[in-house]
Design a protein around this motif. Structure first.
Motif, PDB file in Angstrom:
ATOM      1  N   GLU A 328       0.823  -1.199   0.000  1.00 13.42           N
ATOM      2  CA  GLU A 328       0.000   0.000   0.000  1.00 13.42           C
ATOM      3  C   GLU A 328       0.868   1.265   0.000  1.00 13.42           C
ATOM      4  OE1 GLU A 328      -4.086   0.768   2.304  1.00 13.42           O
ATOM      5  OE2 GLU A 328      -2.328   0.995   3.602  1.00 13.42           O
ATOM      6  N   LEU A 329       1.911   1.260   0.818  1.00 17.06           N
ATOM      7  CA  LEU A 329       2.799   2.418   0.911  1.00 17.06           C
ATOM      8  C   LEU A 329       3.594   2.617  -0.374  1.00 17.06           C
ATOM      9  CD1 LEU A 329       4.136   2.085   4.583  1.00 17.06           C
ATOM     10  CD2 LEU A 329       2.521   3.769   3.719  1.00 17.06           C
ATOM     11  N   LYS A 330       4.004   1.510  -1.002  1.00 15.84           N
ATOM     12  CA  LYS A 330       4.749   1.621  -2.268  1.00 15.84           C
ATOM     13  C   LYS A 330       3.881   2.271  -3.335  1.00 15.84           C
ATOM     14  CE  LYS A 330       8.319  -1.864  -1.929  1.00 15.84           C
ATOM     15  NZ  LYS A 330       8.961  -3.020  -2.544  1.00 15.84           N
ATOM     16  N   GLN A 331       2.623   1.929  -3.299  1.00 23.56           N
ATOM     17  CA  GLN A 331       1.708   2.531  -4.268  1.00 23.56           C
ATOM     18  C   GLN A 331       1.508   4.014  -3.950  1.00 23.56           C
ATOM     19  OE1 GLN A 331      -2.051   0.531  -4.475  1.00 23.56           O
ATOM     20  NE2 GLN A 331      -2.861   1.892  -6.068  1.00 23.56           N
ATOM     21  N   GLN A 332       1.397   4.332  -2.653  1.00 22.98           N
ATOM     22  CA  GLN A 332       1.174   5.721  -2.235  1.00 22.98           C
ATOM     23  C   GLN A 332       2.357   6.625  -2.616  1.00 22.98           C
ATOM     24  OE1 GLN A 332       0.377   6.144   1.960  1.00 22.98           O
ATOM     25  NE2 GLN A 332       0.678   8.379   1.948  1.00 22.98           N
ATOM     26  N   PHE A 333       3.577   6.080  -2.470  1.00 23.15           N
ATOM     27  CA  PHE A 333       4.777   6.888  -2.725  1.00 23.15           C
ATOM     28  C   PHE A 333       5.486   6.477  -4.018  1.00 23.15           C
ATOM     29  CE2 PHE A 333       4.285   7.050   1.945  1.00 23.15           C
ATOM     30  CZ  PHE A 333       4.178   8.422   2.110  1.00 23.15           C
ATOM     31  N   GLU A 334       4.733   5.973  -4.960  1.00 17.05           N
ATOM     32  CA  GLU A 334       5.319   5.534  -6.228  1.00 17.05           C
ATOM     33  C   GLU A 334       5.994   6.723  -6.928  1.00 17.05           C
ATOM     34  OE1 GLU A 334       4.044   3.032 -10.250  1.00 17.05           O
ATOM     35  OE2 GLU A 334       2.505   3.737  -8.856  1.00 17.05           O
ATOM     36  N   GLY A 335       7.244   6.501  -7.358  1.00 18.75           N
ATOM     37  CA  GLY A 335       7.991   7.546  -8.037  1.00 18.75           C
ATOM     38  C   GLY A 335       8.613   8.575  -7.109  1.00 18.75           C
ATOM     39  N   LYS A 336       8.447   8.374  -5.826  1.00 21.40           N
ATOM     40  CA  LYS A 336       8.995   9.313  -4.830  1.00 21.40           C
ATOM     41  C   LYS A 336      10.161   8.652  -4.076  1.00 21.40           C
ATOM     42  CE  LYS A 336       5.512  12.289  -5.354  1.00 21.40           C
ATOM     43  NZ  LYS A 336       4.694  11.533  -6.342  1.00 21.40           N
ATOM     44  N   THR A 337      11.060   9.489  -3.582  1.00 20.63           N
ATOM     45  CA  THR A 337      12.147   9.027  -2.701  1.00 20.63           C
ATOM     46  C   THR A 337      11.773   9.413  -1.278  1.00 20.63           C
ATOM     47  OG1 THR A 337      13.806   9.317  -4.438  1.00 20.63           O
ATOM     48  CG2 THR A 337      14.597   9.242  -2.148  1.00 20.63           C
ATOM     49  N   VAL A 338      11.636   8.397  -0.418  1.00 17.57           N
ATOM     50  CA  VAL A 338      11.128   8.624   0.944  1.00 17.57           C
ATOM     51  C   VAL A 338      12.276   8.714   1.948  1.00 17.57           C
ATOM     52  CG1 VAL A 338       9.692   7.703   2.811  1.00 17.57           C
ATOM     53  CG2 VAL A 338       8.964   7.459   0.419  1.00 17.57           C
ATOM     54  N   LEU A 339      12.327   9.822   2.660  1.00 19.18           N
ATOM     55  CA  LEU A 339      13.173   9.953   3.847  1.00 19.18           C
ATOM     56  C   LEU A 339      12.252   9.805   5.051  1.00 19.18           C
ATOM     57  CD1 LEU A 339      14.202  12.402   1.669  1.00 19.18           C
ATOM     58  CD2 LEU A 339      16.086  12.380   3.314  1.00 19.18           C
ATOM     59  N   LEU A 340      12.721   9.111   6.074  1.00 18.56           N
ATOM     60  CA  LEU A 340      11.837   8.781   7.193  1.00 18.56           C
ATOM     61  C   LEU A 340      12.427   9.266   8.519  1.00 18.56           C
ATOM     62  CD1 LEU A 340       9.318   7.201   8.298  1.00 18.56           C
ATOM     63  CD2 LEU A 340      10.815   5.189   8.454  1.00 18.56           C
ATOM     64  N   GLY A 341      11.557   9.829   9.352  1.00 21.70           N
ATOM     65  CA  GLY A 341      11.919  10.161  10.732  1.00 21.70           C
ATOM     66  C   GLY A 341      10.927   9.516  11.673  1.00 21.70           C
ATOM     67  N   VAL A 342      11.418   8.858  12.721  1.00 22.88           N
ATOM     68  CA  VAL A 342      10.551   8.243  13.732  1.00 22.88           C
ATOM     69  C   VAL A 342      11.051   8.723  15.093  1.00 22.88           C
ATOM     70  CG1 VAL A 342       9.676   6.106  14.739  1.00 22.88           C
ATOM     71  CG2 VAL A 342      10.205   6.205  12.286  1.00 22.88           C
ATOM     72  N   TRP A 368      14.864  17.844  -6.346  1.00 18.86           N
ATOM     73  CA  TRP A 368      14.104  16.965  -5.458  1.00 18.86           C
ATOM     74  C   TRP A 368      12.692  17.480  -5.195  1.00 18.86           C
ATOM     75  CZ3 TRP A 368      15.894  12.420  -5.359  1.00 18.86           C
ATOM     76  CH2 TRP A 368      17.282  12.160  -5.360  1.00 18.86           C
ATOM     77  N   GLN A 369      12.373  18.680  -5.677  1.00 17.32           N
ATOM     78  CA  GLN A 369      11.002  19.169  -5.519  1.00 17.32           C
ATOM     79  C   GLN A 369      10.061  18.300  -6.351  1.00 17.32           C
ATOM     80  OE1 GLN A 369      10.728  23.381  -6.320  1.00 17.32           O
ATOM     81  NE2 GLN A 369      12.544  23.868  -5.071  1.00 17.32           N
ATOM     82  N   GLY A 370       9.018  17.816  -5.708  1.00 15.35           N
ATOM     83  CA  GLY A 370       8.093  16.906  -6.383  1.00 15.35           C
ATOM     84  C   GLY A 370       8.536  15.457  -6.322  1.00 15.35           C
ATOM     85  N   ARG A 371       9.766  15.168  -5.830  1.00 19.05           N
ATOM     86  CA  ARG A 371      10.280  13.788  -5.807  1.00 19.05           C
ATOM     87  C   ARG A 371      10.626  13.299  -4.400  1.00 19.05           C
ATOM     88  NH1 ARG A 371      15.403  13.993  -9.282  1.00 19.05           N
ATOM     89  NH2 ARG A 371      15.519  11.800  -8.634  1.00 19.05           N
ATOM     90  N   ALA A 372      11.202  14.167  -3.565  1.00 15.75           N
ATOM     91  CA  ALA A 372      11.619  13.754  -2.220  1.00 15.75           C
ATOM     92  C   ALA A 372      10.530  14.069  -1.203  1.00 15.75           C
ATOM     93  CB  ALA A 372      12.911  14.460  -1.831  1.00 15.75           C
ATOM     94  N   VAL A 373      10.240  13.083  -0.365  1.00 20.62           N
ATOM     95  CA  VAL A 373       9.199  13.218   0.665  1.00 20.62           C
ATOM     96  C   VAL A 373       9.802  12.856   2.019  1.00 20.62           C
ATOM     97  CG1 VAL A 373       6.967  12.406   1.500  1.00 20.62           C
ATOM     98  CG2 VAL A 373       7.375  12.620  -0.962  1.00 20.62           C
ATOM     99  N   LEU A 374       9.563  13.687   3.007  1.00 21.47           N
ATOM    100  CA  LEU A 374       9.950  13.369   4.380  1.00 21.47           C
ATOM    101  C   LEU A 374       8.722  12.908   5.151  1.00 21.47           C
ATOM    102  CD1 LEU A 374      11.915  13.317   6.806  1.00 21.47           C
ATOM    103  CD2 LEU A 374      11.380  15.730   7.183  1.00 21.47           C
ATOM    104  N   VAL A 375       8.703  11.653   5.519  1.00 23.46           N
ATOM    105  CA  VAL A 375       7.618  11.116   6.351  1.00 23.46           C
ATOM    106  C   VAL A 375       8.095  11.182   7.808  1.00 23.46           C
ATOM    107  CG1 VAL A 375       6.201   9.117   6.912  1.00 23.46           C
ATOM    108  CG2 VAL A 375       6.826   9.573   4.526  1.00 23.46           C
ATOM    109  N   GLN A 376       7.387  11.952   8.620  1.00 19.22           N
ATOM    110  CA  GLN A 376       7.770  12.106  10.028  1.00 19.22           C
ATOM    111  C   GLN A 376       6.709  11.490  10.931  1.00 19.22           C
ATOM    112  OE1 GLN A 376      10.617  13.360  11.660  1.00 19.22           O
ATOM    113  NE2 GLN A 376       9.524  12.399  13.358  1.00 19.22           N
ATOM    114  N   ILE A 377       7.088  10.369  11.588  1.00 23.45           N
ATOM    115  CA  ILE A 377       6.191   9.723  12.558  1.00 23.45           C
ATOM    116  C   ILE A 377       6.539  10.258  13.937  1.00 23.45           C
ATOM    117  CG2 ILE A 377       5.509   7.537  13.609  1.00 23.45           C
ATOM    118  CD1 ILE A 377       6.273   6.170  10.965  1.00 23.45           C
ATOM    119  N   THR A 378       5.592  10.823  14.640  1.00 26.15           N
ATOM    120  CA  THR A 378       5.831  11.334  15.998  1.00 26.15           C
ATOM    121  C   THR A 378       5.007  10.512  16.987  1.00 26.15           C
ATOM    122  OG1 THR A 378       4.099  13.008  15.708  1.00 26.15           O
ATOM    123  CG2 THR A 378       6.354  13.666  15.243  1.00 26.15           C
ATOM    124  N   ASN A 379       5.696   9.792  17.841  1.00 31.62           N
ATOM    125  CA  ASN A 379       5.023   9.010  18.881  1.00 31.62           C
ATOM    126  C   ASN A 379       4.484   9.937  19.954  1.00 31.62           C
ATOM    127  OD1 ASN A 379       5.916   6.606  17.568  1.00 31.62           O
ATOM    128  ND2 ASN A 379       7.911   6.849  18.561  1.00 31.62           N
TER     129      ASN A 379
END
Length: 878
Positions: A328-342, A368-379
């Motif tokens: 599901e996530l691969k489909q959501q971020f297809e064509g994007k480069t994901v950086l992740l923060g937890v 990277w505009q339109g291509r790089a996404v920062l996903v930030q999960i905050t507990n």
């Protein structure tokens, strides 16, 4: 005098809290003990050690793990009748069992995350003990609030993460009622441990900053208890830690542990620096192990970062839910480069710094505009307060601004997930992320990078999408201020406060060639998979076993009140000088040799006025006027000072400058005992000493007739010690061909002629007495530092060498409990005079009580009760 910052442990133990109520009397748990003999009541507050000389009947070791929270989840039953419990699989306390010996029983002591009605507490305790081997500590609500949200979170947590209370609105001022609650909570935890412990066979492992004074409560009760402590947060530098008003109380409490563990060398180094600067303790490294000598006990220092639980992560990675969420996530971020923060929602996690760096990267690298996404999960936040609210507002504002600036239809540069995320979902995000970014400004360990690496590796047995994509690869950007940073050598390590460098690191990480990412991943995975939580707990437990192996070989007893309490552990052959014993031997002897060091023995080291008082002079006169006594003051001080100070003592012998000058009485001439009277070497040594004096604030040079001494007592402790070592090497090099010896002592470096030592003085005194037909049949020698060890060594060999008779009663005695060639010790300089005073007064029938004033010269502030304790022996050891 006791520091005003002390809270009286005895008052707290008895529940004397002016600001909080008393916990109600509880039914006790069955006591799980196999120690023979009578078990005292658990609610008494005596400091007596609960130990037994008889062997325990336990057939296996057991470990009691104590932490703020138990590794169990609790929730109300649907019918609201009672509670249901289950293991918390995410708890480190539960996971560490994998590294302990298979046959070892594990018992947990801690609190629950839920409030349990006092009526239900006994039933809940019994269920948890029977089914989970857990012993809950129930804290009254008023204590809990001040303990956890007050002292732990408002003071310790912030200070350990380098936040100082500069104003009442920033961090909060020190509140003594919060400290009292902290001590009270630790006392409650100790009572729960005492209920179930078998002190002869059990190990106790205490976790984290919530329970830093617990070791004192337990050590006070069980002198030989095998106990370790591990700090899961950073330990701040001494400059930060010393601002804590109860700094010494916490340090001394931790030193009642046998092994103290830290994630990194930096944290351990800061702790050791605090012990050095505040308590005067120096550590030693021997065969790879670091140890602190503390009243005869060696406290181990363990440096070992905690790891992750490989089994748990692999089992979650195998779940179908995870695979479905990955797709599901691969489909959501297809064509994007994901950086992740937890990260936890916390002021120290640097979440907003990460957002600002992402904004900077998109500006500096428009590709990277339109291509790089920062996903930030905050507990969810575990603390509360104004600072936390401000950082949440700041994060939301940054996300909105970045989205407004760079957002496009179908593209959000920042995806903020501000809700609880399951393990399954979190691992799915790890699997699809190209890079994980950790920008915490201060963090104890932070296992996020470890989890990410294992998730990117996947499960070899499964046909996961990760495996089908070929070689595994991952990339990490980590703050240099987190505990896991030193172990991740392939990561990009940075200063998170530098927004520009963090932005460039993000660009570098996602632009890196796949081959390089693969090499970094392989290197990290090898480390993470082999240094898991089981490896960490196994290593800590093995070191605790090694550190505690001599517990039952040494003689131990407790001394001191409040948080000054500590256990003295001594070799069976090294014992305290008994006044009763020395008096009886003194009375029977006919020719006595009494050798006294001056600084640290006759006079305390801390005294600014080194001139002996009239009371000290009267004692020395009484001893030297006895025709059966040969009394010498053997000192490193100059002959002019000593002869002036002791001018009323006509029959006193003086050995000045470590024996270079010596006279038998005031009517005798000074003898030169050195082999060389040429002092041309001073012209070489003095310029070297002046060089170091100019560079070391607080140091000075003392010029003696026969020696040069460089003092650094008033210099910075660490710098002065380092300069002394450097000077020692320098002087040994330039004076290699001169007839001198270069030695270091207590805050000094001394250059003196060869063949001059206190040992030579002692040997000369014994030999001369024998020549005069007065061979010593009683020898009392008291000293406190390295130079006095030479006297002790000579005395021990004098009998075998024929200088002393085999029947001579020898009392070689050092001041303070420390490794020594002496066979006896005294606790402080006051007892040095008291021992000889008692002997002389018993001999002549003088009332000891009339001379209480003499002791105040050695130890100001001593009262009559303590005086009697020192003279007649304090049976409690306090």
């Amino acid at each position: 005098m006791m520091s005003r910052s002390y809270t009286n442990l005895l008052d707290l133990a008895s529940g004397n809290f002016p600001v909080m109520g008393q916990p109600r009397e509880k039914k006790r748990l069955p006591r799980v003990m196999t120690v023979p003999g009578v078990i005292s009541e658990l609610d008494d507050d005596q400091a007596n050690s609960v130990t037994s000389d008889a062997p325990s009947s336990a057939i296996q070791d057991r470990i009691i793990i104590v932490a703020n929270q138990l590794p169990v989840k609790a929730k109300r039953r649907p019918d609201n009748k009672g509670w249901s419990f289950s293991w918390d699989d995410d708890s480190l306390l539960l996971q560490l069992k994998d590294g302990l010996p298979e046959e070892m029983e594990v018992l947990y002591v801690g609190s629950l995350k839920v409030d349990v009605d006092p009526i239900e507490q006994d039933d809940v305790s019994q269920v948890l003990l029977d089914k989970f081997r857990c012993v809950p500590a129930f804290l009254p609500s008023d204590i809990l609030t001040k303990f956890y949200h007050g002292f732990c979170k408002q003071h310790l947590w912030q200070l350990f993460h380098y936040m100082l209370p500069f104003s009442a609105n920033h961090g909060g001022r020190f509140d003594r009622s919060l400290w009292e609650a902290y001590v009270a909570a630790n006392k409650i935890f100790s009572q729960r441990v005492i209920e179930v412990i078998n002190p002869e066979d059990d190990y106790v492992w205490i976790h984290d900053y919530h329970l830093m004074v617990l070791p004192t409560f337990l050590r006070r009760r069980f002198n030989r208890l095998r106990m370790g402590f591990f700090l899961h947060s950073p330990f701040p530098s001494s400059e930060i830690y010393r601002t804590l008003p109860v700094r010494e109380e916490i340090l001394k409490a931790l030193l009642n542990s046998d092994l103290i563990g830290f994630h990194t060398f930096d944290y351990a180094r800061h702790f050791l620096s605090c012990c050095s600067r505040m308590l005067g303790l120096e550590y030693q490294s021997k065969r790879g192990y670091i140890g602190l000598e503390y009243y005869g006990r060696t406290i181990g220092i363990k440096i070992m970062p905690v790891g992750i639980h490989m089994g748990q992560i692999r089992s979650v990675l195998s779940l179908a839910d995870k695979e479905w969420r990955v797709a599901e996530l691969k489909q959501q971020f297809e064509g994007k480069t994901v950086l992740l923060g937890v990260d936890d929602m916390d002021v120290f996690k640097g979440i907003n710094l990460k957002l600002l760096a992402m904004e900077q990267m998109l500006k500096q690298h428009p590709k990277w505009q339109g291509r790089a996404v920062l996903v930030q999960i905050t507990n969810p936040a575990r603390g509360r307060g104004k600072d936390l609210e401000e950082i949440q507002d700041e994060i939301e504002e940054s996300c909105k601004r970045i989205s407004d600036t760079f957002g496009q239809p179908g593209y959000e540069p920042i995806v903020l997930i501000d809700r609880p995320v399951s393990l399954c979902e979190r691992f799915a995000y790890y699997t699809i992320a190209e890079c994980v970014v950790v920008t915490a400004v201060r963090d104890g360990m932070n296992l996020t990078p470890y989890e990410y690496i294992v998730c990117r590796q996947g499960v070899p047995e499964s046909e996961s999408s990760t495996e089908s994509n070929g070689p595994m690869k991952s990339m990490l950007i980590v703050s240099e201020f987190i505990g896991c940073s030193p172990s991740l050598s392939g990561a990009i390590r940075l200063n998170p406060w530098n927004i520009e460098s963090t932005a460039e690191a993000m660009n570098e990480a996602i632009s890196m060639a796949d081959g390089e990412k693969q090499l970094c991943h392989e290197k990290h995975y090898r480390y993470v998979s082999s240094h898991d939580v089981a490896f960490w707990s196994r290593s800590f437990f093995q070191d605790m076993e090694r550190t505690c192996k001599d517990h039952f070989r040494k003689r131990c007893w407790g001394i001191g009140l409040s948080f000054g309490f500590r256990v003295v552990a001594l070799d069976p052959n090294f014992r305290k000088l008994s006044i009763d014993h020395i008096v009886s031997v003194y009375l029977r002897s006919k020719n006595r040799a009494i050798l006294l060091d001056y600084d640290g023995t006759v006079m305390p080291q801390t005294s600014h006025n080194k001139t002996p008082s009239a009371e000290v002079i009267s004692i020395v006169n009484a001893l030297s006027n006895d025709t059966r006594n040969t009394v010498f003051v053997v000192s490193g001080r100059g002959r002019e000072s000593l002869s002036k100070w002791f001018s009323p003592c006509k029959k006193l012998g003086i050995a000045a400058e470590h024996g270079y000058f010596m006279r038998w009485s005031a009517n005798d001439n000074w003898e030169i005992c050195g082999q060389n009277s040429e002092f041309g070497w001073k012209q070489i040594a003095e310029p070297v000493m002046k060089l170091y004096t100019e560079a070391t604030d607080g140091s000075n040079i003392e010029t003696k007739e026969s020696a040069l001494v460089w003092h650094h007592r008033d210099a910075d402790l660490g710098f002065g010690s380092g300069q002394a070592k450097e000077m020692l090497d320098h002087l040994e090099s330039v004076l290699a061909n001169e007839p001198v010896s270069v030695k270091s002592g207590q805050f000094i470096v001394e250059v003196k002629p060869q063949g001059v030592s206190k040992g030579v003085v002692a040997e000369k005194i014994f030999a001369t007495m024998t020549e005069r037909g007065k061979q010593a049949d009683f020898v009392l020698c008291i000293g406190d530092d390295r130079s006095d060890e030479e006297m002790f060594e000579i005395i021990n060999s004098a009998i075998s060498g024929g200088v002393l008779s085999p029947n001579t009663s020898v009392f070689a005695c050092t001041v303070g409990q420390k490794p020594s060639k002496a066979k006896y010790y005294l606790d402080d300089p006051a007892e040095g005079l008291l021992s000889v005073l008692a002997s002389q007064e018993e001999c002549h029938g003088w009332p000891i009580e009339n001379n209480i004033l003499c002791v105040t010269n050695c130890r100001p502030g001593i009262d009559e009760e303590e005086f009697h304790g020192l003279i007649h022996g304090d049976k409690t050891g306090n």
